[in-house]
Motif scaffolding. Structure first.
Motif, PDB file in Angstrom:
ATOM      1  N   GLY A 162       3.334   8.745   2.767  1.00  0.00           N
ATOM      2  CA  GLY A 162       3.853   7.539   2.136  1.00  0.00           C
ATOM      3  C   GLY A 162       5.026   6.950   2.892  1.00  0.00           C
ATOM      4  O   GLY A 162       5.122   5.730   3.070  1.00  0.00           O
ATOM      5  N   LYS A 163       5.929   7.807   3.363  1.00  0.00           N
ATOM      6  CA  LYS A 163       7.103   7.307   4.092  1.00  0.00           C
ATOM      7  C   LYS A 163       6.710   6.711   5.429  1.00  0.00           C
ATOM      8  O   LYS A 163       7.269   5.675   5.841  1.00  0.00           O
ATOM      9  CB  LYS A 163       8.117   8.445   4.283  1.00  0.00           C
ATOM     10  N   VAL A 164       5.765   7.324   6.125  1.00  0.00           N
ATOM     11  CA  VAL A 164       5.317   6.767   7.402  1.00  0.00           C
ATOM     12  C   VAL A 164       4.732   5.373   7.199  1.00  0.00           C
ATOM     13  O   VAL A 164       4.997   4.447   7.981  1.00  0.00           O
ATOM     14  CB  VAL A 164       4.288   7.708   8.075  1.00  0.00           C
ATOM     15  N   ALA A 165       3.945   5.200   6.137  1.00  0.00           N
ATOM     16  CA  ALA A 165       3.371   3.879   5.863  1.00  0.00           C
ATOM     17  C   ALA A 165       4.463   2.854   5.607  1.00  0.00           C
ATOM     18  O   ALA A 165       4.418   1.720   6.122  1.00  0.00           O
ATOM     19  CB  ALA A 165       2.422   3.958   4.669  1.00  0.00           C
ATOM     20  N   LEU A 166       5.476   3.231   4.840  1.00  0.00           N
ATOM     21  CA  LEU A 166       6.564   2.306   4.540  1.00  0.00           C
ATOM     22  C   LEU A 166       7.387   1.991   5.779  1.00  0.00           C
ATOM     23  O   LEU A 166       7.771   0.834   6.015  1.00  0.00           O
ATOM     24  CB  LEU A 166       7.459   2.894   3.447  1.00  0.00           C
ATOM     25  N   LEU A 167       7.664   3.003   6.589  1.00  0.00           N
ATOM     26  CA  LEU A 167       8.445   2.767   7.808  1.00  0.00           C
ATOM     27  C   LEU A 167       7.663   1.910   8.800  1.00  0.00           C
ATOM     28  O   LEU A 167       8.228   1.040   9.465  1.00  0.00           O
ATOM     29  CB  LEU A 167       8.833   4.104   8.443  1.00  0.00           C
ATOM     30  N   GLU A 168       6.361   2.141   8.894  1.00  0.00           N
ATOM     31  CA  GLU A 168       5.535   1.312   9.768  1.00  0.00           C
ATOM     32  C   GLU A 168       5.514  -0.139   9.289  1.00  0.00           C
ATOM     33  O   GLU A 168       5.589  -1.076  10.091  1.00  0.00           O
ATOM     34  CB  GLU A 168       4.115   1.859   9.829  1.00  0.00           C
ATOM     35  N   ALA A 169       5.434  -0.320   7.962  1.00  0.00           N
ATOM     36  CA  ALA A 169       5.457  -1.673   7.416  1.00  0.00           C
ATOM     37  C   ALA A 169       6.782  -2.358   7.721  1.00  0.00           C
ATOM     38  O   ALA A 169       6.827  -3.551   8.044  1.00  0.00           O
ATOM     39  CB  ALA A 169       5.217  -1.630   5.904  1.00  0.00           C
ATOM     40  N   GLY A 170       7.885  -1.605   7.642  1.00  0.00           N
ATOM     41  CA  GLY A 170       9.183  -2.164   7.985  1.00  0.00           C
ATOM     42  C   GLY A 170       9.271  -2.549   9.445  1.00  0.00           C
ATOM     43  O   GLY A 170       9.817  -3.602   9.800  1.00  0.00           O
ATOM     44  N   SER A 228       0.843  -1.209   0.000  1.00  0.00           N
ATOM     45  CA  SER A 228       0.000   0.000   0.000  1.00  0.00           C
ATOM     46  C   SER A 228       0.869   1.247   0.000  1.00  0.00           C
ATOM     47  O   SER A 228       0.623   2.195  -0.763  1.00  0.00           O
ATOM     48  CB  SER A 228      -0.916   0.012   1.225  1.00  0.00           C
ATOM     49  N   GLY A 229       1.878   1.247   0.877  1.00  0.00           N
ATOM     50  CA  GLY A 229       2.785   2.386   0.927  1.00  0.00           C
ATOM     51  C   GLY A 229       3.533   2.582  -0.379  1.00  0.00           C
ATOM     52  O   GLY A 229       3.714   3.712  -0.844  1.00  0.00           O
ATOM     53  N   ALA A 230       3.960   1.477  -1.012  1.00  0.00           N
ATOM     54  CA  ALA A 230       4.677   1.576  -2.277  1.00  0.00           C
ATOM     55  C   ALA A 230       3.786   2.142  -3.372  1.00  0.00           C
ATOM     56  O   ALA A 230       4.202   3.011  -4.148  1.00  0.00           O
ATOM     57  CB  ALA A 230       5.223   0.204  -2.681  1.00  0.00           C
ATOM     58  N   PRO A 244      -8.895   8.945   1.395  1.00  0.00           N
ATOM     59  CA  PRO A 244      -9.421   8.166   0.261  1.00  0.00           C
ATOM     60  C   PRO A 244      -8.331   7.612  -0.648  1.00  0.00           C
ATOM     61  O   PRO A 244      -8.440   6.482  -1.142  1.00  0.00           O
ATOM     62  CB  PRO A 244     -10.291   9.183  -0.479  1.00  0.00           C
ATOM     63  N   MET A 245      -7.263   8.398  -0.861  1.00  0.00           N
ATOM     64  CA  MET A 245      -6.195   7.935  -1.738  1.00  0.00           C
ATOM     65  C   MET A 245      -5.486   6.719  -1.161  1.00  0.00           C
ATOM     66  O   MET A 245      -5.207   5.740  -1.855  1.00  0.00           O
ATOM     67  CB  MET A 245      -5.183   9.056  -1.988  1.00  0.00           C
ATOM     68  N   PHE A 246      -5.206   6.779   0.148  1.00  0.00           N
ATOM     69  CA  PHE A 246      -4.509   5.646   0.748  1.00  0.00           C
ATOM     70  C   PHE A 246      -5.450   4.449   0.857  1.00  0.00           C
ATOM     71  O   PHE A 246      -5.015   3.294   0.760  1.00  0.00           O
ATOM     72  CB  PHE A 246      -3.943   6.009   2.122  1.00  0.00           C
ATOM     73  N   LEU A 294      17.005  -6.717   8.328  1.00  0.00           N
ATOM     74  CA  LEU A 294      17.064  -5.935   7.097  1.00  0.00           C
ATOM     75  C   LEU A 294      15.962  -4.885   7.047  1.00  0.00           C
ATOM     76  O   LEU A 294      16.185  -3.753   6.583  1.00  0.00           O
ATOM     77  CB  LEU A 294      16.956  -6.863   5.887  1.00  0.00           C
ATOM     78  N   ALA A 295      14.773  -5.252   7.540  1.00  0.00           N
ATOM     79  CA  ALA A 295      13.674  -4.282   7.542  1.00  0.00           C
ATOM     80  C   ALA A 295      14.000  -3.092   8.434  1.00  0.00           C
ATOM     81  O   ALA A 295      13.748  -1.931   8.064  1.00  0.00           O
ATOM     82  CB  ALA A 295      12.385  -4.952   7.985  1.00  0.00           C
ATOM     83  N   TRP A 296      14.559  -3.349   9.604  1.00  0.00           N
ATOM     84  CA  TRP A 296      14.943  -2.256  10.494  1.00  0.00           C
ATOM     85  C   TRP A 296      16.079  -1.421   9.885  1.00  0.00           C
ATOM     86  O   TRP A 296      16.133  -0.202  10.078  1.00  0.00           O
ATOM     87  CB  TRP A 296      15.350  -2.785  11.866  1.00  0.00           C
ATOM     88  N   LEU A 297      16.982  -2.081   9.154  1.00  0.00           N
ATOM     89  CA  LEU A 297      18.032  -1.333   8.454  1.00  0.00           C
ATOM     90  C   LEU A 297      17.412  -0.381   7.439  1.00  0.00           C
ATOM     91  O   LEU A 297      17.832   0.777   7.308  1.00  0.00           O
ATOM     92  CB  LEU A 297      18.982  -2.312   7.753  1.00  0.00           C
ATOM     93  N   LEU A 298      16.388  -0.856   6.727  1.00  0.00           N
ATOM     94  CA  LEU A 298      15.700   0.001   5.763  1.00  0.00           C
ATOM     95  C   LEU A 298      14.932   1.116   6.449  1.00  0.00           C
ATOM     96  O   LEU A 298      14.840   2.236   5.920  1.00  0.00           O
ATOM     97  CB  LEU A 298      14.750  -0.845   4.915  1.00  0.00           C
ATOM     98  N   VAL A 299      14.367   0.849   7.620  1.00  0.00           N
ATOM     99  CA  VAL A 299      13.681   1.904   8.362  1.00  0.00           C
ATOM    100  C   VAL A 299      14.668   3.018   8.696  1.00  0.00           C
ATOM    101  O   VAL A 299      14.391   4.212   8.476  1.00  0.00           O
ATOM    102  CB  VAL A 299      13.036   1.341   9.644  1.00  0.00           C
ATOM    103  N   GLY A 300      15.827   2.635   9.210  1.00  0.00           N
ATOM    104  CA  GLY A 300      16.849   3.636   9.512  1.00  0.00           C
ATOM    105  C   GLY A 300      17.335   4.358   8.267  1.00  0.00           C
ATOM    106  O   GLY A 300      17.480   5.583   8.253  1.00  0.00           O
TER     107      GLY A 300
END
Length: 534
Positions: A400-408, A333-335, A504-506, A415-421
């Motif tokens: 968008g970034k908050v959604a991606l960081l939350e997903a990570g 969703s974030g992507a 609505p967009m998200f 690796l996911a936490w590395l991507l969050v950082g």
């Protein structure tokens, strides 16, 4: 209304219009009118397709009626597939294509003299539009390949318009890289056909379940290399900053906004439809991290705004790959949301750079200064998308970034936490880069710029607004045509709308992500076992 009848139109309309504008090459006003009307029609059709895709789900169209001969069998002919993801990509792309062509017309692109023939611009631009739409609607690998090749042919012409030495050099490098990517893609197509006996995406998805896991991973790796080059994923991204900045502002804007996202879209399809299961997710996560960090570090080293934005374009592709590689609904969703956001914001910023060149005669920070005082309107239309790209709340980049960081964070792996950082650091450095541009180009006095006195003589191929003559030096510094300001402002408004209507967009992005990750709807629509065929 039967939505199936609308699905081919985003490809057919610009293709027919391209032929018409080519015939009308000696009548610039007619040529421009055909282009604007056809792209406006494409946008209207795409808006309708978004509605139908959200209401009805996946829609498959068998071109020429050559559909499956029996349930569970693949179609005999070309299949076009529309779902929420492809519909979103179509409508955002159509909006950008329409805005940029208005911008180009406002800048004065029309018939040139013998040295710089630009009458081919609008027909080629329409061919590019058809190629983009073909890629988003393709239901088989070969037609996806055709869409990419149409993009390659049209983008080479657009990239080298004017035939200056710098543009030709950049165009040759771009074509060579694109040809390597296409060759790898073609090899991948041949290998998949050898393994499955079909090129239809739905049939491939079914038949790959019977292919050994190691073979599936190898096939996926080949496609990832091909799509990674097109999407500018590190380490396959070095070609982009050297290719895009040399083109005219409208061409650079549409390239930066759209072309890499076609590669990202192809990665989403391959990852979720053909090769689900996460076999190469760790590889994608590492590539996403390196794309973010290397891209933004490259941006920090640049003094030309076009090259700086090209590097930020690379870095933010990493966010999209991050969401894809997480293989979760929130990540996807974030992507999806971030792709739509980035197309609009990145295109807007490149159009603003064109206005900066028109206003100040240069895009190099050493020659710029005092733009906030000279043109408060220009300062505003740079400031808002710059904050949006940097991820400042409450803009869509932050959402968008908050959604991606939350997903990570939900994934919880190392690796996911590395991507969050990495995502947080990249966002902060992007904001730093944008602040640097603002400070040097807009805030400081022009006299304080090291090369401020050289700006007015900065070379730039433009077409004068009153004569059909191409100039090689800026002789209209200080004038920003309304025809350039209006489309830039329109895209700025669309970017703000992504924030105002973020809920609505998200929500739409979430439904698109669920549909993408659940292959059943796609397979049912294409293979025609009764309920999904339309």
């Amino acid at each position: 209304m039967n939505p199936s009848a609308l699905v081919p139109l985003p490809v057919l309309i610009p293709t027919i219009a391209a032929a018409a504008t080519l015939i009308a090459g000696r009548r610039p006003r007619l040529q421009r009118g055909i282009t604007v009307v056809s792209l406006a029609a494409v946008l209207a059709v795409c808006c309708a397709l978004v509605y139908f895709a959200d209401r009805d789900g996946t829609i498959a169209v068998q071109v020429g009626g050559w559909g499956p001969t029996e349930p569970g069998m693949g179609p005999l002919g070309i299949t076009l597939v529309l779902d929420r993801l492809s519909a979103l990509m179509l409508v955002v792309s159509a909006a950008v294509l329409l805005a940029v062509v208005f911008y180009a017309i406002g800048q004065g692109i029309r018939d040139g003299d013998g040295r710089q023939p630009v009458s081919i611009f609008l027909p080629t631009y329409l061919v590019l539009s058809a190629g983009v739409c073909t890629a988003f609607l393709a239901g088989d690998l070969f037609n996806l390949f055709v869409g990419f090749e149409v993009l390659l042919a049209a983008s080479f012409v657009l990239l080298t318009i004017g035939a200056s030495a710098e543009r030709v050099r950049a165009g040759i490098a771009y074509v060579m890289v694109s040809m390597v990517s296409s060759l790898i893609f073609l090899i991948g197509i041949a290998l998949i056909y050898a393994a499955t006996g079909t090129l239809n995406l739905a049939e491939i998805a079914v038949r790959l379940d019977d292919v050994p896991a190691g073979t599936r991973s190898a096939l996926f790796a080949v496609l990832l290399v091909a799509f990674g080059i097109k999407a500018a994923v590190f380490p396959l991204s070095s070609w982009l900053p050297d290719s895009y900045p040399t083109a005219p502002a409208p061409v650079t804007a549409v390239f930066a906004g759209l072309l890499t996202k076609v590669g990202v879209y192809a990665i989403i399809r391959a990852h979720s439809l053909l090769f689900p299961g996460g076999a190469l997710d760790d590889v994608l996560l590492i590539a996403a991290f390196l794309t973010m960090v290397v891209g933004v570090l490259g941006a920090m080293a640049q003094s030309d705004i076009k090259r700086l934005l090209s590097f930020t374009l690379v870095s933010h592709i990493g966010y999209m790959v991050f969401g894809i590689a997480l293989s979760s609904e929130l990540g996807m969703s974030g992507a999806v949301y971030y792709v739509a956001h980035h197309i609009i914001v990145q295109t807007t910023l490149f159009l603003v750079v064109g206005l900066i060149e028109r206003q100040a005669g240069a895009s190099t920070l050493q020659r710029l200064g005092g733009l906030a005082a000279a043109s408060p309107l220009l300062a505003l239309i740079f400031f808002v998308p710059a904050l949006n790209l940097g991820g400042i709340p409450p803009f869509s980049g932050f959402i968008g970034k908050v959604a991606l960081l939350e997903a990570g964070a939900q994934d919880g792996s190392v690796l996911a936490w590395l991507l969050v950082g990495g995502g947080v650091v990249t966002s902060l450095l992007t904001l730093y880069v944008m602040a640097r541009v603002w400070t040097k180009a807009f805030w400081r006095e022009r006299a304080d710029a090291p090369e401020g006195e050289m700006s007015a003589a900065s070379p730039s191929a433009l077409v004068d607004d009153t004569e059909d003559v191409v100039f090689t030096e800026r002789d209209d510094v200080g004038r920003m045509p309304v025809g350039m300001l209006i489309p830039t402002g329109a895209l700025l408004a669309v970017g703000i709308a992504l924030t105002v209507f973020a809920g609505p967009m998200f929500g739409y992005s979430e439904r698109a992500a669920v549909e993408v990750l659940d292959r059943g709807q796609y397979l049912t629509a294409v293979l025609g076992d009764g309920s999904g065929a339309r």
